[in-house]
Design a protein around this motif. Structure first.
Motif, PDB file in Angstrom:
ATOM      1  N   CYS A   1     -10.627   5.455 -11.090  1.00  0.00           N
ATOM      2  CA  CYS A   1      -9.960   4.161 -10.970  1.00  0.00           C
ATOM      3  C   CYS A   1      -8.601   4.208 -11.649  1.00  0.00           C
ATOM      4  CB  CYS A   1     -10.830   3.051 -11.566  1.00  0.00           C
ATOM      5  SG  CYS A   1     -11.147   3.247 -13.325  1.00  0.00           S
ATOM      6  N   GLY A   2      -7.906   3.080 -11.634  1.00  0.00           N
ATOM      7  CA  GLY A   2      -6.584   2.992 -12.256  1.00  0.00           C
ATOM      8  C   GLY A   2      -5.585   3.866 -11.532  1.00  0.00           C
ATOM      9  N   GLY A   3      -4.569   4.256 -12.278  1.00  0.00           N
ATOM     10  CA  GLY A   3      -3.507   5.072 -11.689  1.00  0.00           C
ATOM     11  C   GLY A   3      -3.984   6.422 -11.202  1.00  0.00           C
ATOM     12  N   GLY A   4      -5.037   6.942 -11.816  1.00  0.00           N
ATOM     13  CA  GLY A   4      -5.541   8.264 -11.432  1.00  0.00           C
ATOM     14  C   GLY A   4      -5.944   8.361  -9.977  1.00  0.00           C
TER      15      GLY A   4
ATOM     16  N   ASN B   1      -3.057   9.080  -7.727  1.00  0.00           N
ATOM     17  CA  ASN B   1      -2.351  10.336  -7.981  1.00  0.00           C
ATOM     18  C   ASN B   1      -3.002  11.435  -7.138  1.00  0.00           C
ATOM     19  OD1 ASN B   1      -1.553  12.847  -9.117  1.00  0.00           O
ATOM     20  ND2 ASN B   1      -1.089  11.855 -11.058  1.00  0.00           N
ATOM     21  N   GLU B   2      -2.365  11.761  -6.026  1.00  0.00           N
ATOM     22  CA  GLU B   2      -2.944  12.737  -5.095  1.00  0.00           C
ATOM     23  C   GLU B   2      -3.149  14.099  -5.749  1.00  0.00           C
ATOM     24  OE1 GLU B   2      -0.916  12.948  -1.323  1.00  0.00           O
ATOM     25  OE2 GLU B   2      -0.714  10.768  -1.230  1.00  0.00           O
ATOM     26  N   ALA B   3      -2.220  14.500  -6.608  1.00  0.00           N
ATOM     27  CA  ALA B   3      -2.353  15.798  -7.277  1.00  0.00           C
ATOM     28  C   ALA B   3      -3.579  15.807  -8.183  1.00  0.00           C
ATOM     29  CB  ALA B   3      -1.092  16.118  -8.077  1.00  0.00           C
ATOM     30  N   LEU B   4      -3.798  14.726  -8.917  1.00  0.00           N
ATOM     31  CA  LEU B   4      -4.970  14.649  -9.790  1.00  0.00           C
ATOM     32  C   LEU B   4      -6.258  14.621  -8.976  1.00  0.00           C
ATOM     33  CD1 LEU B   4      -6.292  14.414 -12.549  1.00  0.00           C
ATOM     34  CD2 LEU B   4      -5.952  11.935 -12.414  1.00  0.00           C
ATOM     35  N   MET B   5      -6.295  13.840  -7.941  1.00  0.00           N
ATOM     36  CA  MET B   5      -7.511  13.774  -7.112  1.00  0.00           C
ATOM     37  C   MET B   5      -7.815  15.150  -6.508  1.00  0.00           C
ATOM     38  SD  MET B   5      -8.732  10.723  -7.431  1.00  0.00           S
ATOM     39  CE  MET B   5      -9.786  10.282  -6.043  1.00  0.00           C
TER      40      MET B   5
ATOM     41  N   ALA C   1     -15.554  -1.258  -5.935  1.00  0.00           N
ATOM     42  CA  ALA C   1     -14.867  -1.811  -7.106  1.00  0.00           C
ATOM     43  C   ALA C   1     -13.374  -1.531  -6.989  1.00  0.00           C
ATOM     44  CB  ALA C   1     -15.417  -1.197  -8.384  1.00  0.00           C
ATOM     45  N   PRO C   2     -12.544  -2.564  -6.945  1.00  0.00           N
ATOM     46  CA  PRO C   2     -11.100  -2.354  -6.797  1.00  0.00           C
ATOM     47  C   PRO C   2     -10.547  -1.531  -7.966  1.00  0.00           C
ATOM     48  CG  PRO C   2     -11.659  -4.716  -6.782  1.00  0.00           C
ATOM     49  CD  PRO C   2     -12.901  -3.968  -7.086  1.00  0.00           C
ATOM     50  N   PRO C   3      -9.968  -0.373  -7.694  1.00  0.00           N
ATOM     51  CA  PRO C   3      -9.548   0.532  -8.765  1.00  0.00           C
ATOM     52  C   PRO C   3      -8.451  -0.009  -9.674  1.00  0.00           C
ATOM     53  CG  PRO C   3      -8.713   1.300  -6.660  1.00  0.00           C
ATOM     54  CD  PRO C   3      -9.648   0.161  -6.370  1.00  0.00           C
ATOM     55  N   ASP C   4      -7.630  -0.903  -9.167  1.00  0.00           N
ATOM     56  CA  ASP C   4      -6.547  -1.435  -9.978  1.00  0.00           C
ATOM     57  C   ASP C   4      -6.986  -2.626 -10.828  1.00  0.00           C
ATOM     58  OD1 ASP C   4      -4.684   0.437  -9.019  1.00  0.00           O
ATOM     59  OD2 ASP C   4      -4.379  -0.770  -7.217  1.00  0.00           O
ATOM     60  N   TYR C   5      -8.212  -3.100 -10.615  1.00  0.00           N
ATOM     61  CA  TYR C   5      -8.691  -4.272 -11.337  1.00  0.00           C
ATOM     62  C   TYR C   5      -9.965  -3.998 -12.126  1.00  0.00           C
ATOM     63  CZ  TYR C   5      -5.439  -6.258  -8.031  1.00  0.00           C
ATOM     64  OH  TYR C   5      -4.317  -6.510  -7.299  1.00  0.00           O
ATOM     65  N   LEU C   6     -10.409  -2.756 -12.144  1.00  0.00           N
ATOM     66  CA  LEU C   6     -11.672  -2.428 -12.796  1.00  0.00           C
ATOM     67  C   LEU C   6     -11.628  -2.726 -14.296  1.00  0.00           C
ATOM     68  CD1 LEU C   6     -14.363  -1.449 -11.764  1.00  0.00           C
ATOM     69  CD2 LEU C   6     -13.727   0.847 -12.406  1.00  0.00           C
ATOM     70  N   GLU C   7     -10.513  -2.413 -14.949  1.00  0.00           N
ATOM     71  CA  GLU C   7     -10.416  -2.688 -16.386  1.00  0.00           C
ATOM     72  C   GLU C   7     -10.460  -4.195 -16.640  1.00  0.00           C
ATOM     73  OE1 GLU C   7      -7.804  -1.470 -20.302  1.00  0.00           O
ATOM     74  OE2 GLU C   7      -6.876  -1.281 -18.344  1.00  0.00           O
ATOM     75  N   ALA C   8      -9.774  -4.973 -15.831  1.00  0.00           N
ATOM     76  CA  ALA C   8      -9.805  -6.427 -15.983  1.00  0.00           C
ATOM     77  C   ALA C   8     -11.217  -6.957 -15.755  1.00  0.00           C
ATOM     78  CB  ALA C   8      -8.827  -7.084 -15.013  1.00  0.00           C
TER      79      ALA C   8
END
Length: 139
Positions: A64-67, A70-74, A94-101
């Motif tokens: 999730c998040g920025g990771g 990131n195509e290189a990280l994936m 689970a929406p990856p940009d909102y998981l922490e919230a």
């Protein structure tokens, strides 16, 4: 990969200040090209995840998040974790940009209900009520 933190057995936890720009500066030379530094950091991240997951029987990794953007990280995670399905948490509902919230909202709900949480298995911390409530004052 020889950093002492990585050799510690779980449970363990740290904040974003540990692997900081100051930490990175200790490992750089003036001739390191920015693209090489970035590629190394991506590989470092993937290998750290690989090390952490070797203790567990993991079939799927939700990122999730920025990771997850990131195509290189994936790609590196997929390469380092053969036999593990590496997916965005979006594919898991689970929406990856909102998981922490979402997690913060869940913790707030537990705090409002007066429910203590045990983080011992994750961080070694004791069962405790997380957060506190500060009522608004009347103006």
């Amino acid at each position: 990969l020889s950093d002492p933190f990585l050799a510690l057995n779980p449970p363990k936890s740290l904040d974003k200040g540990y692997f900081s720009l100051a930490w990175l500066a200790q490992h750089l030379t003036p001739t390191d090209a920015p693209q090489d530094v970035q590629a190394t950091l991506v590989a470092f991240t993937a290998h750290c995840v690989q090390r952490a997951l070797t203790m567990h029987s993991v079939k799927q990794l939700g990122v999730c998040g920025g990771g997850c953007h990131n195509e290189a990280l994936m790609h590196q995670l997929t390469r380092c974790l053969p036999g593990v399905s590496v997916v965005s948490t979006a594919q898991l509902g689970a929406p990856p940009d909102y998981l922490e919230a979402m997690m913060i909202a869940c913790l707030a709900s537990k705090t409002l209900a007066g429910e203590a949480l045990s983080l011992e298995a994750v961080t070694g911390g004791q069962k405790t009520l997380l957060g506190c409530i500060f009522p608004a004052t009347q103006a």
